[in-house]
Write a protein that holds these residues in place. Structure first.
Motif, PDB file in Angstrom:
ATOM      1  N   THR A   1       0.820  -1.208   0.000  1.00  0.00           N
ATOM      2  CA  THR A   1       0.000   0.000   0.000  1.00  0.00           C
ATOM      3  C   THR A   1       0.856   1.260   0.000  1.00  0.00           C
ATOM      4  OG1 THR A   1      -1.709  -1.193   1.254  1.00  0.00           O
ATOM      5  CG2 THR A   1      -1.858   1.194   1.208  1.00  0.00           C
ATOM      6  N   LEU A   2       1.921   1.255   0.808  1.00  0.00           N
ATOM      7  CA  LEU A   2       2.817   2.405   0.881  1.00  0.00           C
ATOM      8  C   LEU A   2       3.544   2.619  -0.440  1.00  0.00           C
ATOM      9  CD1 LEU A   2       4.350   4.608   2.460  1.00  0.00           C
ATOM     10  CD2 LEU A   2       5.924   2.832   3.241  1.00  0.00           C
ATOM     11  N   VAL A   3       4.066   1.554  -1.014  1.00  0.00           N
ATOM     12  CA  VAL A   3       4.836   1.678  -2.261  1.00  0.00           C
ATOM     13  C   VAL A   3       3.931   2.071  -3.420  1.00  0.00           C
ATOM     14  CG1 VAL A   3       6.229   0.383  -3.934  1.00  0.00           C
ATOM     15  CG2 VAL A   3       6.650   0.118  -1.485  1.00  0.00           C
ATOM     16  N   LEU A   4       2.693   1.600  -3.427  1.00  0.00           N
ATOM     17  CA  LEU A   4       1.758   2.014  -4.479  1.00  0.00           C
ATOM     18  C   LEU A   4       1.559   3.523  -4.466  1.00  0.00           C
ATOM     19  CD1 LEU A   4      -1.163  -0.596  -4.621  1.00  0.00           C
ATOM     20  CD2 LEU A   4       0.693  -0.239  -6.243  1.00  0.00           C
ATOM     21  N   PHE A   5       1.438   4.087  -3.276  1.00  0.00           N
ATOM     22  CA  PHE A   5       1.305   5.540  -3.171  1.00  0.00           C
ATOM     23  C   PHE A   5       2.543   6.242  -3.716  1.00  0.00           C
ATOM     24  CE2 PHE A   5       2.611   9.234  -0.679  1.00  0.00           C
ATOM     25  CZ  PHE A   5       1.628  10.133  -1.040  1.00  0.00           C
ATOM     26  N   ILE A   6       3.720   5.751  -3.341  1.00  0.00           N
ATOM     27  CA  ILE A   6       4.962   6.367  -3.803  1.00  0.00           C
ATOM     28  C   ILE A   6       5.086   6.255  -5.319  1.00  0.00           C
ATOM     29  CG2 ILE A   6       7.485   6.207  -3.716  1.00  0.00           C
ATOM     30  CD1 ILE A   6       7.205   5.316  -0.822  1.00  0.00           C
ATOM     31  N   MET A   7       4.749   5.072  -5.856  1.00  0.00           N
ATOM     32  CA  MET A   7       4.872   4.860  -7.289  1.00  0.00           C
ATOM     33  C   MET A   7       3.974   5.798  -8.083  1.00  0.00           C
ATOM     34  SD  MET A   7       7.137   2.560  -7.849  1.00  0.00           S
ATOM     35  CE  MET A   7       6.726   2.407  -9.562  1.00  0.00           C
TER      36      MET A   7
ATOM     37  N   ALA B   1      11.101  16.548  -3.411  1.00  0.00           N
ATOM     38  CA  ALA B   1      10.573  17.267  -2.255  1.00  0.00           C
ATOM     39  C   ALA B   1       9.065  17.086  -2.139  1.00  0.00           C
ATOM     40  CB  ALA B   1      10.915  18.755  -2.370  1.00  0.00           C
ATOM     41  N   ARG B   2       8.375  17.107  -3.272  1.00  0.00           N
ATOM     42  CA  ARG B   2       6.923  16.903  -3.257  1.00  0.00           C
ATOM     43  C   ARG B   2       6.581  15.488  -2.799  1.00  0.00           C
ATOM     44  NH1 ARG B   2       3.184  19.290  -7.954  1.00  0.00           N
ATOM     45  NH2 ARG B   2       4.062  21.112  -6.924  1.00  0.00           N
ATOM     46  N   ALA B   3       7.364  14.520  -3.265  1.00  0.00           N
ATOM     47  CA  ALA B   3       7.108  13.132  -2.880  1.00  0.00           C
ATOM     48  C   ALA B   3       7.347  12.917  -1.385  1.00  0.00           C
ATOM     49  CB  ALA B   3       7.994  12.199  -3.702  1.00  0.00           C
ATOM     50  N   VAL B   4       8.412  13.514  -0.856  1.00  0.00           N
ATOM     51  CA  VAL B   4       8.715  13.372   0.572  1.00  0.00           C
ATOM     52  C   VAL B   4       7.638  14.055   1.416  1.00  0.00           C
ATOM     53  CG1 VAL B   4      10.342  14.015   2.379  1.00  0.00           C
ATOM     54  CG2 VAL B   4      11.192  13.116   0.220  1.00  0.00           C
ATOM     55  N   ALA B   5       7.207  15.240   0.989  1.00  0.00           N
ATOM     56  CA  ALA B   5       6.165  15.960   1.731  1.00  0.00           C
ATOM     57  C   ALA B   5       4.867  15.164   1.751  1.00  0.00           C
ATOM     58  CB  ALA B   5       5.940  17.330   1.106  1.00  0.00           C
ATOM     59  N   ASP B   6       4.485  14.615   0.612  1.00  0.00           N
ATOM     60  CA  ASP B   6       3.271  13.799   0.557  1.00  0.00           C
ATOM     61  C   ASP B   6       3.419  12.536   1.398  1.00  0.00           C
ATOM     62  OD1 ASP B   6       2.000  15.596  -1.094  1.00  0.00           O
ATOM     63  OD2 ASP B   6       2.600  14.590  -2.937  1.00  0.00           O
ATOM     64  N   LEU B   7       4.639  11.970   1.417  1.00  0.00           N
ATOM     65  CA  LEU B   7       4.870  10.751   2.186  1.00  0.00           C
ATOM     66  C   LEU B   7       4.714  10.995   3.681  1.00  0.00           C
ATOM     67  CD1 LEU B   7       5.762   7.784   2.344  1.00  0.00           C
ATOM     68  CD2 LEU B   7       8.127   8.595   2.417  1.00  0.00           C
ATOM     69  N   LEU B   8       5.163  12.159   4.163  1.00  0.00           N
ATOM     70  CA  LEU B   8       5.047  12.462   5.591  1.00  0.00           C
ATOM     71  C   LEU B   8       3.591  12.490   6.034  1.00  0.00           C
ATOM     72  CD1 LEU B   8       7.774  15.244   5.971  1.00  0.00           C
ATOM     73  CD2 LEU B   8       7.898  12.851   6.694  1.00  0.00           C
TER      74      LEU B   8
ATOM     75  N   THR C   1      15.578   1.396   3.240  1.00  0.00           N
ATOM     76  CA  THR C   1      16.021   0.753   2.001  1.00  0.00           C
ATOM     77  C   THR C   1      14.845   0.522   1.059  1.00  0.00           C
ATOM     78  OG1 THR C   1      15.777  -1.533   2.829  1.00  0.00           O
ATOM     79  CG2 THR C   1      17.842  -0.395   3.308  1.00  0.00           C
ATOM     80  N   VAL C   2      13.690   0.176   1.624  1.00  0.00           N
ATOM     81  CA  VAL C   2      12.494  -0.016   0.796  1.00  0.00           C
ATOM     82  C   VAL C   2      12.065   1.309   0.169  1.00  0.00           C
ATOM     83  CG1 VAL C   2      10.055  -0.655   0.825  1.00  0.00           C
ATOM     84  CG2 VAL C   2      11.703  -2.018   2.107  1.00  0.00           C
ATOM     85  N   LEU C   3      12.120   2.387   0.954  1.00  0.00           N
ATOM     86  CA  LEU C   3      11.743   3.696   0.436  1.00  0.00           C
ATOM     87  C   LEU C   3      12.684   4.150  -0.676  1.00  0.00           C
ATOM     88  CD1 LEU C   3      10.788   5.606   3.722  1.00  0.00           C
ATOM     89  CD2 LEU C   3       9.258   4.621   2.017  1.00  0.00           C
ATOM     90  N   LEU C   4      13.979   3.884  -0.516  1.00  0.00           N
ATOM     91  CA  LEU C   4      14.938   4.247  -1.567  1.00  0.00           C
ATOM     92  C   LEU C   4      14.599   3.531  -2.871  1.00  0.00           C
ATOM     93  CD1 LEU C   4      18.358   4.263   0.345  1.00  0.00           C
ATOM     94  CD2 LEU C   4      17.228   6.226  -0.712  1.00  0.00           C
ATOM     95  N   GLY C   5      14.357   2.230  -2.777  1.00  0.00           N
ATOM     96  CA  GLY C   5      14.003   1.477  -3.978  1.00  0.00           C
ATOM     97  C   GLY C   5      12.697   1.942  -4.577  1.00  0.00           C
TER      98      GLY C   5
END
Length: 257
Positions: A66-72, A104-111, A144-148
Motif C-alpha cells: 500500500t505504501l509503495v503504491l502511493f509512492i509509485m 521534495a513533493r514526494a517526501v512531503a506527501d509521504l510524511l 532501504t524499501v523507500l529508496l528502492g
C-alpha cells in the motif's frame, strides 16, 4: 532545498485538509480489501487453519505494498496532472531542478501519507488480532524499501514525462509490486536467494518481515545488501528521470498532452 520542502509540506497540508474525505476513503478501502481476503481464505481453509507467523508476514507485505503504491503513483501522477492543467512547464523553470521539485513533493506527501498507512496497519492488526513488533531497528530496512520505491517511481515518472499517460502500465505494475513485497524471498536459498537480493525492495521487505513478524534480530549483512539494493535503484531512477527531462526538452514536447 529546505525552503522547497517547507513549501511542499504546506501545499500537501492544504490539499490534505481540503480532500480529507478521500484520505478517509482510502483507509476504509485498503482495510476492507485486506480483511475481505483474510475472511475468504479463512472460510476456504476451514476452522482448522493455523496461520502462525505467516499472517504477520502477510500483513507486513500488504502494508508495504500500500505504501509503495502511493509512492509509485505520486511522481507519475503529478506529471500527468500538471500536463493536463498546463502547469508542467512552471515546475521545470523553477530555481530548483525538476528532480529536486518532485523529490521534495514526494517526501512531503509521504510524511502525510505515513499517518494514513499507520492507521491502516493498526486497523488491520485489530481486525485480525495479530499485533506486530515495532523495534527501533525497523527504520533501517524501511529506509532501504523507500529508496528502492522512489527509484522505481522516478523511472516510471520518466516514462510519464515522455508519453504523458501511463495508467495502464501502472495498473499492470501493481501486480509485480505485490509479488516483490509479499513473496518471502528471505527464505529462498542458493541462486534463488541471490535473485531475491537483486530484486528491487525485496531485501528490505524481507528484513521487515523478520523484524516485525518473526521478531528476529536485525541481520547486519543482509541490511548492507538491502542498502546497496535501495541505493542502486534510487540512482538508476534519478538518472533515467534526468535523461527523460533532457529528451523531452530537446524535442520540445514538455507541455504536450
Amino acid at each position: 532545498m529546505f525552503e522547497l520542502l517547507l513549501a511542499e509540506l504546506t501545499r500537501a497540508g492544504i490539499q490534505f485538509r481540503r480532500y480529507l474525505f478521500e484520505a478517509v476513503g482510502g483507509i476504509v478501502i485498503s482495510t476492507a480489501v485486506f480483511y475481505g481476503l483474510f475472511l475468504s481464505v479463512s472460510y476456504i481453509a476451514g476452522p482448522g487453519l493455523a496461520f502462525g507467523d505467516r499472517l504477520d508476514a502477510i500483513i507486513v507485505g500488504y502494508v508495504l505494498w500500500t505504501l509503495v503504491l502511493f509512492i509509485m503513483a505520486n511522481i507519475s501522477g503529478t506529471l500527468q496532472r500538471e500536463a493536463q492543467t498546463g502547469t508542467l512547464e512552471q515546475l521545470f523553470i523553477s530555481p530548483f531542478s525538476a528532480s529536486q521539485v518532485f523529490l521534495a513533493r514526494a517526501v512531503a506527501d509521504l510524511l502525510l501519507q505515513a499517518g494514513l498507512i499507520a492507521a491502516i496497519l493498526v486497523i488491520i492488526m485489530a481486525l485480525t488480532g495479530r499485533w506486530l513488533a515495532f523495534p527501533l531497528t525497523l527504520w533501517l530496512p524501511l529506509l532501504t524499501v523507500l529508496l528502492g520505491a522512489y527509484g522505481l517511481s522516478f523511472a516510471i515518472g520518466s516514462l510519464a514525462l515522455m508519453v504523458k499517460r501511463i495508467q495502464q502500465v501502472l495498473g499492470i505494475f501493481q501486480f509485480a509490486l505485490l509479488f516483490l513485497l509479499s513473496v518471502p524471498t528471505e527464505e529462498w536459498t542458493g541462486n534463488l536467494r541471490l535473485l531475491g537480493d537483486l530484486l528491487p525492495m525485496s531485501p528490505g521487505a524481507g528484513l521487515l518481515r523478520n523484524v516485525m513478524a518473526r521478531q528476529q534480530a536485525l541481520d547486519l549483512q543482509q541490511l548492507s545488501i538491502a542498502l546497496v539494493n535501495g541505493g542502486v535503484y534510487f540512482a538508476i531512477g534519478l538518472v533515467l528521470f534526468r535523461w527523460a527531462e533532457r529528451y523531452t526538452k530537446r524535442h520540445g514536447n514538455l507541455s504536450d498532452y
